[in-house]
Write a protein that holds these residues in place. Structure first.
Motif, PDB file in Angstrom:
ATOM      1  N   LEU A   1       0.830  -1.184   0.000  1.00  6.95           N
ATOM      2  CA  LEU A   1       0.000   0.000   0.000  1.00  6.95           C
ATOM      3  C   LEU A   1       0.881   1.256   0.000  1.00  6.95           C
ATOM      4  O   LEU A   1       0.570   2.241  -0.691  1.00  6.95           O
ATOM      5  CB  LEU A   1      -0.908  -0.051   1.228  1.00  6.95           C
ATOM      6  CG  LEU A   1      -1.929   1.047   1.321  1.00  6.95           C
ATOM      7  CD1 LEU A   1      -2.856   1.057   0.126  1.00  6.95           C
ATOM      8  CD2 LEU A   1      -2.715   0.925   2.606  1.00  6.95           C
ATOM      9  N   GLU A   2       1.907   1.184   0.723  1.00  8.34           N
ATOM     10  CA  GLU A   2       2.809   2.318   0.784  1.00  8.34           C
ATOM     11  C   GLU A   2       3.479   2.563  -0.568  1.00  8.34           C
ATOM     12  O   GLU A   2       3.629   3.710  -0.992  1.00  8.34           O
ATOM     13  CB  GLU A   2       3.886   2.061   1.835  1.00  8.34           C
ATOM     14  CG  GLU A   2       3.791   3.043   2.944  1.00  8.34           C
ATOM     15  CD  GLU A   2       4.854   2.785   3.967  1.00  8.34           C
ATOM     16  OE1 GLU A   2       6.027   2.960   3.640  1.00  8.34           O
ATOM     17  OE2 GLU A   2       4.454   2.467   5.072  1.00  8.34           O
ATOM     18  N   GLU A   3       3.810   1.538  -1.232  1.00  9.87           N
ATOM     19  CA  GLU A   3       4.443   1.675  -2.545  1.00  9.87           C
ATOM     20  C   GLU A   3       3.449   2.234  -3.539  1.00  9.87           C
ATOM     21  O   GLU A   3       3.793   3.074  -4.384  1.00  9.87           O
ATOM     22  CB  GLU A   3       4.949   0.311  -3.038  1.00  9.87           C
ATOM     23  CG  GLU A   3       6.136  -0.184  -2.280  1.00  9.87           C
ATOM     24  CD  GLU A   3       6.538  -1.589  -2.727  1.00  9.87           C
ATOM     25  OE1 GLU A   3       5.736  -2.304  -3.349  1.00  9.87           O
ATOM     26  OE2 GLU A   3       7.688  -1.925  -2.472  1.00  9.87           O
ATOM     27  N   LYS A   4       2.168   1.771  -3.393  1.00  8.47           N
ATOM     28  CA  LYS A   4       1.131   2.262  -4.297  1.00  8.47           C
ATOM     29  C   LYS A   4       0.912   3.744  -4.049  1.00  8.47           C
ATOM     30  O   LYS A   4       0.764   4.530  -5.002  1.00  8.47           O
ATOM     31  CB  LYS A   4      -0.171   1.490  -4.090  1.00  8.47           C
ATOM     32  CG  LYS A   4      -0.128   0.103  -4.667  1.00  8.47           C
ATOM     33  CD  LYS A   4      -1.463  -0.546  -4.456  1.00  8.47           C
ATOM     34  CE  LYS A   4      -1.467  -1.962  -4.982  1.00  8.47           C
ATOM     35  NZ  LYS A   4      -2.680  -2.650  -4.839  1.00  8.47           N
ATOM     36  N   ILE A   5       0.850   4.141  -2.788  1.00  6.63           N
ATOM     37  CA  ILE A   5       0.635   5.555  -2.449  1.00  6.63           C
ATOM     38  C   ILE A   5       1.812   6.376  -2.970  1.00  6.63           C
ATOM     39  O   ILE A   5       1.618   7.451  -3.530  1.00  6.63           O
ATOM     40  CB  ILE A   5       0.452   5.720  -0.924  1.00  6.63           C
ATOM     41  CG1 ILE A   5      -0.878   5.118  -0.500  1.00  6.63           C
ATOM     42  CG2 ILE A   5       0.492   7.170  -0.505  1.00  6.63           C
ATOM     43  CD1 ILE A   5      -1.116   5.100   0.993  1.00  6.63           C
ATOM     44  N   SER A   6       2.991   5.857  -2.757  1.00  6.00           N
ATOM     45  CA  SER A   6       4.190   6.562  -3.197  1.00  6.00           C
ATOM     46  C   SER A   6       4.195   6.686  -4.719  1.00  6.00           C
ATOM     47  O   SER A   6       4.526   7.746  -5.274  1.00  6.00           O
ATOM     48  CB  SER A   6       5.402   5.787  -2.710  1.00  6.00           C
ATOM     49  OG  SER A   6       6.566   6.454  -3.025  1.00  6.00           O
TER      50      SER A   6
END
Length: 195
Positions: free
Chosen positions: A3-8
């Motif tokens: 999720l963090e990678e997607k947000i980033s």
């Protein structure tokens, strides 16, 4: 992908897209401002050229007016000087005429004019006038010409006048008339063709 990678990743794409849109807006605004600046610059140049033309025309007009005024003043001054010279010249001529009237040549001139007037009258009654300054010559001139002479009441400087009343003829060999005629006709002609 987490999720963090997607947000980033979403954040990076959004920022990139926002930068691209921002740069496009800035570029569009810059082009618009440059167009306004170029138009303003062209208008300013046009106005400056118009003002320069108007000022140049105005300066030429003022120069022409100043030149015309100067030429007129020069002509007036020239005319005044010419009139003074003309008057002085004719004063000298008058003095020469006065000297001439004291000579035997003047007496001969009077005799010739009287005889010509008598001849022109052809036997008609003629009244011959001499100038009051020549009154002392009257008897001598009458003896020389055989003509009856009258001393004029009018001073015509010198010479003689004759009147043939039956033909309404005036013979005017007076110096006054001749000097007046010459004075009226006399003009200075300069080398530049100005009379």
């Amino acid at each position: 992908m987490t999720l963090e990678e997607k947000i980033s990743h979403l954040k990076a794409i959004s920022m990139e897209q926002a930068r691209a849109e921002g740069n496009a807006i800035i570029d569009s605004h810059r082009e618009s401002l440059e167009k306004v600046f170029e138009d303003h610059k062209a208008e300013a140049v046009r106005q400056a050229e118009t003002r320069i033309k108007a000022e140049t025309t105005n300066a030429k007009l003022k120069l022409n007016q100043a030149m015309a005024k100067s030429q007129l003043e020069l002509k007036r001054e020239n005319g005044k000087v010419q009139q003074e010279l003309k008057d002085k010249l004719f004063e000298e001529v008058r003095a020469l005429v006065d000297d001439y009237m004291k000579t035997d040549a003047y007496r001969e001139f009077l005799i010739k004019c009287i005889r010509q007037a008598e001849h022109f009258a052809g036997g008609a009654a003629v009244t011959i006038y001499i100038n009051p300054s020549d009154e002392h010559r009257k008897d001598e001139l009458e003896r020389e010409t055989g003509s009856q002479l009258t001393v004029s009441r009018e001073d015509f400087i010198g010479g003689m006048r004759a009147v043939i009343r039956t033909r309404n003829v005036l013979i005017d060999n007076s110096f006054k008339t001749q000097l007046d005629n010459e004075y009226d006709r006399f003009i200075f002609s300069g080398g530049d063709g100005i009379g």
